[in-house]
Design a protein around this motif. Structure first.
Motif, PDB file in Angstrom:
ATOM      1  N   ARG A  92      -9.004 -22.550  22.280  1.00 56.18           N
ATOM      2  CA  ARG A  92      -7.827 -22.363  21.435  1.00 56.18           C
ATOM      3  C   ARG A  92      -7.984 -21.270  20.395  1.00 56.18           C
ATOM      4  NH1 ARG A  92      -7.123 -28.886  20.615  1.00 56.18           N
ATOM      5  NH2 ARG A  92      -6.150 -29.306  22.637  1.00 56.18           N
ATOM      6  N   ALA A  93      -9.185 -20.839  20.126  1.00 60.75           N
ATOM      7  CA  ALA A  93      -9.406 -19.822  19.093  1.00 60.75           C
ATOM      8  C   ALA A  93      -9.012 -18.444  19.608  1.00 60.75           C
ATOM      9  CB  ALA A  93     -10.867 -19.819  18.662  1.00 60.75           C
ATOM     10  N   ILE A  94      -8.366 -17.673  18.748  1.00 62.62           N
ATOM     11  CA  ILE A  94      -8.020 -16.287  19.061  1.00 62.62           C
ATOM     12  C   ILE A  94      -8.296 -15.448  17.820  1.00 62.62           C
ATOM     13  CG2 ILE A  94      -5.568 -16.681  18.481  1.00 62.62           C
ATOM     14  CD1 ILE A  94      -4.868 -14.533  20.576  1.00 62.62           C
ATOM     15  N   HIS A  95      -9.010 -14.361  17.995  1.00 61.14           N
ATOM     16  CA  HIS A  95      -9.353 -13.498  16.865  1.00 61.14           C
ATOM     17  C   HIS A  95      -8.079 -12.949  16.234  1.00 61.14           C
ATOM     18  CE1 HIS A  95     -11.086 -10.124  14.589  1.00 61.14           C
ATOM     19  NE2 HIS A  95     -12.221 -10.809  14.632  1.00 61.14           N
ATOM     20  N   THR A  96      -8.113 -12.764  14.947  1.00 64.28           N
ATOM     21  CA  THR A  96      -6.927 -12.302  14.223  1.00 64.28           C
ATOM     22  C   THR A  96      -6.382 -10.997  14.796  1.00 64.28           C
ATOM     23  OG1 THR A  96      -7.630 -13.385  12.179  1.00 64.28           O
ATOM     24  CG2 THR A  96      -6.055 -11.581  11.966  1.00 64.28           C
ATOM     25  N   ASN A  97      -7.273 -10.043  15.072  1.00 66.62           N
ATOM     26  CA  ASN A  97      -6.809  -8.757  15.621  1.00 66.62           C
ATOM     27  C   ASN A  97      -6.183  -8.931  17.001  1.00 66.62           C
ATOM     28  OD1 ASN A  97      -7.662  -7.367  13.346  1.00 66.62           O
ATOM     29  ND2 ASN A  97      -9.667  -6.876  14.207  1.00 66.62           N
ATOM     30  N   ALA A  98      -6.765  -9.816  17.807  1.00 65.49           N
ATOM     31  CA  ALA A  98      -6.195 -10.090  19.125  1.00 65.49           C
ATOM     32  C   ALA A  98      -4.834 -10.756  18.990  1.00 65.49           C
ATOM     33  CB  ALA A  98      -7.143 -10.978  19.926  1.00 65.49           C
ATOM     34  N   CYS A  99      -4.707 -11.634  18.006  1.00 61.90           N
ATOM     35  CA  CYS A  99      -3.431 -12.310  17.745  1.00 61.90           C
ATOM     36  C   CYS A  99      -2.354 -11.305  17.346  1.00 61.90           C
ATOM     37  CB  CYS A  99      -3.631 -13.358  16.650  1.00 61.90           C
ATOM     38  SG  CYS A  99      -2.183 -14.365  16.283  1.00 61.90           S
ATOM     39  N   LEU A 100      -2.712 -10.388  16.451  1.00 60.80           N
ATOM     40  CA  LEU A 100      -1.761  -9.370  15.998  1.00 60.80           C
ATOM     41  C   LEU A 100      -1.392  -8.415  17.131  1.00 60.80           C
ATOM     42  CD1 LEU A 100      -3.274  -8.571  12.479  1.00 60.80           C
ATOM     43  CD2 LEU A 100      -1.294 -10.010  13.006  1.00 60.80           C
ATOM     44  N   ALA A 101      -2.380  -8.073  17.969  1.00 67.50           N
ATOM     45  CA  ALA A 101      -2.105  -7.212  19.117  1.00 67.50           C
ATOM     46  C   ALA A 101      -1.153  -7.906  20.091  1.00 67.50           C
ATOM     47  CB  ALA A 101      -3.409  -6.850  19.824  1.00 67.50           C
ATOM     48  N   GLN A 102      -1.353  -9.215  20.264  1.00 66.40           N
ATOM     49  CA  GLN A 102      -0.476  -9.987  21.145  1.00 66.40           C
ATOM     50  C   GLN A 102       0.959  -9.980  20.615  1.00 66.40           C
ATOM     51  OE1 GLN A 102      -0.973 -14.377  21.619  1.00 66.40           O
ATOM     52  NE2 GLN A 102      -1.675 -13.870  23.675  1.00 66.40           N
ATOM     53  N   ILE A 103       1.111 -10.178  19.313  1.00 65.13           N
ATOM     54  CA  ILE A 103       2.447 -10.148  18.703  1.00 65.13           C
ATOM     55  C   ILE A 103       3.111  -8.797  18.923  1.00 65.13           C
ATOM     56  CG2 ILE A 103       3.653 -10.117  16.462  1.00 65.13           C
ATOM     57  CD1 ILE A 103       1.694 -12.304  15.551  1.00 65.13           C
ATOM     58  N   TYR A 104       2.352  -7.732  18.681  1.00 72.77           N
ATOM     59  CA  TYR A 104       2.918  -6.384  18.838  1.00 72.77           C
ATOM     60  C   TYR A 104       3.356  -6.127  20.279  1.00 72.77           C
ATOM     61  CZ  TYR A 104       3.230  -1.332  19.204  1.00 72.77           C
ATOM     62  OH  TYR A 104       3.673  -0.060  19.462  1.00 72.77           O
ATOM     63  N   LEU A 105       2.508  -6.473  21.233  1.00 70.01           N
ATOM     64  CA  LEU A 105       2.841  -6.221  22.630  1.00 70.01           C
ATOM     65  C   LEU A 105       4.034  -7.059  23.085  1.00 70.01           C
ATOM     66  CD1 LEU A 105      -0.724  -5.963  24.219  1.00 70.01           C
ATOM     67  CD2 LEU A 105       0.966  -4.133  23.999  1.00 70.01           C
ATOM     68  N   ILE A 106       4.060  -8.336  22.688  1.00 73.23           N
ATOM     69  CA  ILE A 106       5.162  -9.205  23.092  1.00 73.23           C
ATOM     70  C   ILE A 106       6.493  -8.648  22.610  1.00 73.23           C
ATOM     71  CG2 ILE A 106       6.243 -11.462  22.697  1.00 73.23           C
ATOM     72  CD1 ILE A 106       3.386 -12.638  22.662  1.00 73.23           C
ATOM     73  N   HIS A 107       6.559  -8.312  21.324  1.00 69.55           N
ATOM     74  CA  HIS A 107       7.844  -7.891  20.756  1.00 69.55           C
ATOM     75  C   HIS A 107       8.210  -6.460  21.140  1.00 69.55           C
ATOM     76  CE1 HIS A 107       8.507 -11.567  18.491  1.00 69.55           C
ATOM     77  NE2 HIS A 107       7.237 -11.540  18.115  1.00 69.55           N
ATOM     78  N   SER A 108       7.237  -5.566  21.196  1.00 68.43           N
ATOM     79  CA  SER A 108       7.552  -4.180  21.556  1.00 68.43           C
ATOM     80  C   SER A 108       7.938  -4.075  23.032  1.00 68.43           C
ATOM     81  CB  SER A 108       6.370  -3.259  21.250  1.00 68.43           C
ATOM     82  OG  SER A 108       5.235  -3.598  22.017  1.00 68.43           O
ATOM     83  N   ILE A 109       7.202  -4.762  23.924  1.00 70.39           N
ATOM     84  CA  ILE A 109       7.525  -4.701  25.350  1.00 70.39           C
ATOM     85  C   ILE A 109       8.857  -5.395  25.631  1.00 70.39           C
ATOM     86  CG2 ILE A 109       6.777  -5.326  27.671  1.00 70.39           C
ATOM     87  CD1 ILE A 109       5.086  -3.153  26.449  1.00 70.39           C
ATOM     88  N   SER A 110       9.147  -6.498  24.925  1.00 74.27           N
ATOM     89  CA  SER A 110      10.450  -7.158  25.090  1.00 74.27           C
ATOM     90  C   SER A 110      11.578  -6.220  24.688  1.00 74.27           C
ATOM     91  CB  SER A 110      10.504  -8.438  24.240  1.00 74.27           C
ATOM     92  OG  SER A 110       9.566  -9.382  24.680  1.00 74.27           O
TER      93      SER A 110
END
Length: 313
Positions: A92-110
């Motif tokens: 369940r752990a996700i590094h903060t930078n990986a979390c932020l990268a995931q947010i950016y990719l999800i919203h920008s690609i959408s």
């Protein structure tokens, strides 16, 4: 170890709970999730191969469709592998930078996907309402410019999100009740005034997805007006059939997206329902797009069978 860091204002990791209330069913839920993800990878990969190898499909509609397929591959791969790790291994752990990268990719690609949908609607509008100028308007150069513009819009407008989120103090908890990192989920964890940030996110959503949706509706109103002015029923039927695949894709994309967006900001929906709907938004459009176009477009279907080594019946 990561959970104990939640008292720190800038935690090094966040904890993704998966689907709260359905933890006992995570392994069973992973089966359709994994199946849909595999179908998405195979379907969109095959669709890209078909469009690239078939010269007759090097038309504006299918070039925009290939851009959409590539975006589908990126967005599903951004979320699903980590979600499956939560379901299978309780990782369940996700590094903060990986979390932020995931947010950016999800919203920008959408946002990019929404732009490609609008480009496809514009192609249908020109093809039906002004067919004699279709090849002159949508040249290869114009298609490349539209594609680049859509990508740059998503990349630039959503660029500030991870940097703004990184500056926030998270002194309440580092636990996210979701299967992946989401912008509003992190905003709700912050112990600081996020009014301006939320307003910026809302403005970007309306300026991109909201305006795209309105322009798509307008284009189809003009298309329907043009089609029903045609003298022959058969011609009207053929004209509408060229839009049917795109309309189905639009419904699969915008319906869960709008529900997820509104429920997260304005509604009071059970957490597990919201998370399942949010995952449907990430899962089903990438799976359904190649199926819809493959079934309804003979050129794609026949070429796909040829690539797979299957002789049509």
């Amino acid at each position: 170890m990561a959970v104990s860091n939640w008292t720190m204002p800038h935690p090094s990791t966040f904890i993704l709970l998966g689907i709260p209330g359905l933890e006992a069913a995570h392994v069973w839920i992973s089966i359709p999730f994994c199946s849909v993800y595999i179908l998405s990878l195979l379907g969109n990969g095959l669709l890209l191969a078909v469009i690239k190898s078939e010269p007759s499909l090097h038309e504006p509609m299918y070039l925009f469709l290939s851009m959409l397929a590539l975006a589908d591959l990126v967005i599903s791969t951004t979320t699903l592998p980590k979600t499956l790790c939560i379901f299978w291994f309780r990782d369940r752990a996700i590094h903060t930078n990986a979390c932020l990268a995931q947010i950016y990719l999800i919203h920008s690609i959408s946002t990019m996907e929404s732009g490609f949908m609008l480009a496809m609607a514009f192609d249908r509008y020109v093809a039906i309402c002004n067919p004699l100028r279709h090849s002159a308007v949508l040249t290869s150069r114009a298609i490349a410019k539209i594609g680049l513009g859509v990508v740059m819009r998503g990349a630039v407008l959503l660029g500030p999100h991870p940097f703004l989120l990184k500056q926030l103090p998270y002194c309440r908890t580092n636990v996210i009740s979701h299967t992946y990192c989401e912008f509003m989920a992190l905003v709700n964890l912050a112990c600081a005034d996020t009014t301006v940030m939320s307003a910026y996110s809302l403005a970007v959503a309306f300026l991109t997805g909201g305006s795209d949706f309105i322009l798509i509706l307008l284009s189809y109103i003009l298309i329907l007006r043009a089609v029903f002015r045609l003298p022959s029923k058969e011609v009207r039927r053929k004209s509408l059939s060229t839009c049917s695949s795109h309309v189905c894709v639009l419904l699969f994309f915008y319906t869960p997206a709008i529900f997820s967006f509104l429920s997260h900001r304005f509604g009071h929906v059970a957490p597990h329902v919201h998370i399942l709907i949010a995952n449907m938004y990430q899962l089903f459009p990438p799976m359904m797009n190649p199926i819809i176009y493959g079934v309804r477009t003979p050129g794609i279907w026949q070429r796909a069978l040829h690539i797979l080594g299957i002789k049509p019946a």
